[in-house]
Write a protein that holds these residues in place. Sequence first.
Motif, PDB file in Angstrom:
ATOM      1  N   UNK A 154       7.091 -34.313 -21.409  1.00  0.00           N
ATOM      2  CA  UNK A 154       8.164 -34.140 -21.952  1.00  0.00           C
ATOM      3  C   UNK A 154       8.482 -32.584 -22.456  1.00  0.00           C
ATOM      4  N   UNK A 155       9.721 -32.147 -22.127  1.00  0.00           N
ATOM      5  CA  UNK A 155       9.952 -30.767 -22.712  1.00  0.00           C
ATOM      6  C   UNK A 155      11.108 -30.947 -23.680  1.00  0.00           C
ATOM      7  N   UNK A 156      11.547 -29.974 -24.469  1.00  0.00           N
ATOM      8  CA  UNK A 156      12.763 -30.124 -25.359  1.00  0.00           C
ATOM      9  C   UNK A 156      13.996 -30.515 -24.621  1.00  0.00           C
ATOM     10  N   UNK A 157      14.125 -29.855 -23.377  1.00  0.00           N
ATOM     11  CA  UNK A 157      15.242 -30.190 -22.843  1.00  0.00           C
ATOM     12  C   UNK A 157      15.349 -31.518 -22.237  1.00  0.00           C
ATOM     13  N   UNK A 158      14.421 -32.324 -22.084  1.00  0.00           N
ATOM     14  CA  UNK A 158      14.425 -33.507 -21.903  1.00  0.00           C
ATOM     15  C   UNK A 158      14.964 -34.571 -22.959  1.00  0.00           C
ATOM     16  N   UNK A 159      14.598 -34.091 -24.048  1.00  0.00           N
ATOM     17  CA  UNK A 159      15.100 -34.675 -25.633  1.00  0.00           C
ATOM     18  C   UNK A 159      16.584 -34.430 -25.678  1.00  0.00           C
ATOM     19  N   UNK A 160      16.762 -33.278 -25.486  1.00  0.00           N
ATOM     20  CA  UNK A 160      18.363 -32.733 -25.363  1.00  0.00           C
ATOM     21  C   UNK A 160      19.267 -33.485 -24.658  1.00  0.00           C
ATOM     22  N   UNK A 161      18.613 -33.953 -23.400  1.00  0.00           N
ATOM     23  CA  UNK A 161      19.596 -34.649 -22.473  1.00  0.00           C
ATOM     24  C   UNK A 161      19.878 -35.954 -22.872  1.00  0.00           C
ATOM     25  N   UNK A 162      19.174 -36.489 -23.658  1.00  0.00           N
ATOM     26  CA  UNK A 162      19.425 -37.869 -24.141  1.00  0.00           C
ATOM     27  C   UNK A 162      19.719 -37.971 -25.682  1.00  0.00           C
ATOM     28  N   UNK A 163      19.460 -36.755 -26.457  1.00  0.00           N
ATOM     29  CA  UNK A 163      19.615 -36.947 -27.971  1.00  0.00           C
ATOM     30  C   UNK A 163      20.843 -37.487 -28.519  1.00  0.00           C
ATOM     31  N   UNK A 164      22.020 -36.973 -27.931  1.00  0.00           N
ATOM     32  CA  UNK A 164      23.458 -37.590 -28.450  1.00  0.00           C
ATOM     33  C   UNK A 164      23.414 -39.119 -28.070  1.00  0.00           C
ATOM     34  N   UNK A 165      23.245 -39.405 -26.913  1.00  0.00           N
ATOM     35  CA  UNK A 165      23.475 -40.813 -26.436  1.00  0.00           C
ATOM     36  C   UNK A 165      22.643 -41.695 -27.419  1.00  0.00           C
ATOM     37  N   UNK A 166      21.330 -41.239 -27.515  1.00  0.00           N
ATOM     38  CA  UNK A 166      20.387 -42.246 -28.355  1.00  0.00           C
ATOM     39  C   UNK A 166      20.475 -42.257 -29.653  1.00  0.00           C
ATOM     40  N   UNK A 167      20.852 -41.285 -30.398  1.00  0.00           N
ATOM     41  CA  UNK A 167      20.824 -41.087 -31.834  1.00  0.00           C
ATOM     42  C   UNK A 167      22.275 -41.277 -32.296  1.00  0.00           C
ATOM     43  N   UNK A 168      23.340 -40.765 -31.717  1.00  0.00           N
ATOM     44  CA  UNK A 168      24.728 -40.717 -32.473  1.00  0.00           C
ATOM     45  C   UNK A 168      24.910 -42.081 -33.000  1.00  0.00           C
ATOM     46  N   UNK A 169      25.046 -43.111 -32.291  1.00  0.00           N
ATOM     47  CA  UNK A 169      25.350 -44.233 -32.710  1.00  0.00           C
ATOM     48  C   UNK A 169      24.614 -45.187 -33.939  1.00  0.00           C
ATOM     49  N   UNK A 170      23.424 -44.410 -34.137  1.00  0.00           N
ATOM     50  CA  UNK A 170      22.540 -45.136 -35.228  1.00  0.00           C
ATOM     51  C   UNK A 170      22.704 -44.749 -36.475  1.00  0.00           C
ATOM     52  N   UNK A 171      23.358 -43.387 -36.684  1.00  0.00           N
ATOM     53  CA  UNK A 171      23.617 -42.964 -37.905  1.00  0.00           C
ATOM     54  C   UNK A 171      24.524 -43.513 -38.584  1.00  0.00           C
ATOM     55  N   UNK A 172      24.087 -43.852 -39.879  1.00  0.00           N
ATOM     56  CA  UNK A 172      25.163 -44.375 -40.917  1.00  0.00           C
ATOM     57  C   UNK A 172      25.668 -43.459 -41.973  1.00  0.00           C
ATOM     58  N   UNK A 173      26.955 -43.639 -41.568  1.00  0.00           N
ATOM     59  CA  UNK A 173      27.563 -42.402 -42.364  1.00  0.00           C
ATOM     60  C   UNK A 173      28.123 -43.036 -43.772  1.00  0.00           C
ATOM     61  N   UNK A 174      28.619 -42.164 -44.518  1.00  0.00           N
ATOM     62  CA  UNK A 174      29.396 -42.713 -45.725  1.00  0.00           C
ATOM     63  C   UNK A 174      30.599 -43.080 -45.247  1.00  0.00           C
ATOM     64  N   UNK A 175      31.226 -44.329 -45.921  1.00  0.00           N
ATOM     65  CA  UNK A 175      32.322 -44.923 -45.338  1.00  0.00           C
ATOM     66  C   UNK A 175      33.635 -44.034 -45.326  1.00  0.00           C
ATOM     67  N   UNK A 176      33.778 -43.120 -45.980  1.00  0.00           N
ATOM     68  CA  UNK A 176      34.757 -42.089 -46.045  1.00  0.00           C
ATOM     69  C   UNK A 176      34.999 -41.463 -45.102  1.00  0.00           C
ATOM     70  N   UNK A 177      33.884 -41.290 -44.329  1.00  0.00           N
ATOM     71  CA  UNK A 177      33.634 -40.436 -42.925  1.00  0.00           C
ATOM     72  C   UNK A 177      33.626 -41.239 -41.685  1.00  0.00           C
ATOM     73  N   UNK A 178      33.624 -42.740 -41.864  1.00  0.00           N
ATOM     74  CA  UNK A 178      33.323 -43.432 -40.737  1.00  0.00           C
ATOM     75  C   UNK A 178      34.466 -43.429 -39.386  1.00  0.00           C
ATOM     76  N   UNK A 179      35.726 -42.958 -40.367  1.00  0.00           N
ATOM     77  CA  UNK A 179      37.048 -42.840 -39.064  1.00  0.00           C
ATOM     78  C   UNK A 179      36.577 -41.632 -38.297  1.00  0.00           C
ATOM     79  N   UNK A 180      36.022 -40.703 -38.685  1.00  0.00           N
ATOM     80  CA  UNK A 180      35.689 -39.557 -37.667  1.00  0.00           C
ATOM     81  C   UNK A 180      34.482 -39.529 -37.294  1.00  0.00           C
ATOM     82  N   UNK A 181      33.654 -40.588 -37.066  1.00  0.00           N
ATOM     83  CA  UNK A 181      32.384 -40.878 -36.807  1.00  0.00           C
ATOM     84  C   UNK A 181      31.942 -39.939 -35.456  1.00  0.00           C
TER      85      UNK A 181
END
Lengths: 338, 332
Positions: free
Chosen positions: A293-320
């Motif tokens: 694995x190289x960093x580029x491999x992580x970058x290729x999937x980073x947004x798609x594998x991590x973004x939906x797991x982040x739990x934000x403060x409710x005030x920011x959920x509308x702009x998730x």
Amino acid sequence: MSDRLLADWRQHALTLETEVNKVVVGQQNPVRLITIAIFARGHVLLEGDVGVGKTTLLRAFTRGIGGGYQRIEGTIDLMPNDLVYHTYLGEDGKPHVSAGPLLMSGEDLSVFFFNEINRARPQVHSLLLRVMAERTLSAFNKEHVFPHMIVFADRNQVEKEETFEIPSAARDRFMMEIPIVVPNDDDIMSGLMFDTRFHNVDTLIDTVKPDVLKFDELNAFSGVIQESVEASKTLEKYALNLWKATRKPTDFGIKVTNVDMNRLVLAGASPRGMSMMLRAARVNAWLNERTAITPEDIHAVFHETVAHRLVFSPVYEMRRTEIAREMLSNIINAVAAP
Amino acid sequence: MKSLKKYWLAIITSPLFILSVASTYALEYEELPDIKPGIVSIQIQEPVRNVGYTVGDILTRNMTITIKKPYQLIDESLPIIGYERRYKGQLVGIDLSDLKHVKKEHSDDVTHTLSLSYQVFTNNLVAKHGSLPQEYLRIINTQTKEVVKYRIPSWDFAISPLSIYGAVKIESDMSGFRGPLLLDNSNLKQYLKVLLTVLALSLLGLLYILGKYTWLPRMGGPFAKSYRLIRRSPNTPQGLQQAITSMHQSLNTTAGMSVFGGNLNEFFEKKPSFKPIKTEIEQFFALSRQVFFEPNAKHDIGHEPIKWLARFCRRCRDCERGLIPDALDSKV
């Protein structure tokens, strides 16, 4: 032998991609990501506006993977038992029970497609959680197993009427959440309007070469990929720093426009999420003919594998979506490797 | 013995001789007739002020005398430097200390430019009168051989005492010639010099800090630091890792973001001065990938990556300074 096996399967994977790209145009990146999810054995959540081709994309993949394919539409009155069985009065005038979509294909079920998942009630989400995590279901005094099943689901984030937000625990079961947007290319847009082959989806899907992959061998081959693609100590440290940055972005100097970073993140990526990210990164490395694995491999999937797991403060959920994308981009820009 | 006596006699009699010659000159001037009006014209530029002089001061009179032909100045009649003047047998204490004479002939006349400098050798307890003395010039008519005299007028001024006699209340003395009373400020001047030196050094230090610890623009940048480090790096796996890490840090610092093989285009958009070495940067990422992530990966840098890195880093340093990078095959 292993190298040859890896090369053969890579060829199959690339063929599958080519086939899908023929019918779903201008979506090369989502197609690559779904291919990665299939070989990493992860469930996929598609997110996008109405009519952008989410369903067509998933159906095309389903045809290429082979195996049993079941589909259900998410509605507000859908109940968990609707996934397991349904009852009806037969011609003989007696009540009958037949298997629902989950049980209909038995162990051969390879793709379970849940359309508009956010229209279903939390009870349905709850059942789906178990099926996704354990690939088993107890019904009719029997434990049903779906070893080859991958759940493809889609949701429309814009429309909020009569929808139920998928809880973070359910989102976390999905390996990826992939955004589908209308292509920007004028030629592609024009083709989607005027090319008659796009008008009939069923006919279009039939043009995809069926059973490109052997669905019942995917689990075993997935293990081969994960074992053959290595991760160096430097990469481990890099991935660890990325994980820490999702949990405490302020420690890495991450900022997001018009957001109080001290209040934004309630929970960063989960251990399961980071594990899935690295599974996906390994598959990406394999698809690009790399042995590590190289960093580029992580970058290729980073947004798609991590973004939906982040739990934000409710005030920011509308702009998730917007906040998650900017935050993760800034994390990649801020964390160095080596 | 006889010759020694002669010398002594000459020494003793010489002042008497000079005195007798001087008195002879004076008598001669008195006997000579004055020159007719219109033959000689004179313009005198006197000293700028006529008060405030004291012992040791030098006063200069500049004059231009025009004598019509056939009259001619007898040069020997010009005043003698050092001659002590007397009035009623007493020394007046104002001696001619310098004389400059420039003669310019014209068709009808001759112009003499004289500069007479007198030094004051007298003083008093109170202010007294002094005067630059009148001088007589002898002029000869070259046709009739008649000798006449011309008088340069005297000029009066006041000689001031060096100190005021008796008790003086200095605050009541409003003399404009005294000038303001000054306090001794030498210590303050010294202190000011020290403070100005400290200020100058501080400003230099501030300039150095604001210039990101460099004396000149674009010097001491990230790649300059990396270059110094890489040149010292040992040719070992650890040395190579250290060198590559330093290069990564320099790239990241220069770009203001983490630079990877996948976002090089973004880097070149931000830093177009690095475009000439795009190929080398891609080679560097291939080397980094092999060293840090994928030992089986291949690169085309050769067997001495440390030397290659040093050359590459120098080219990056050139780009950082806005220079055209040297050819890669040049020696380190």
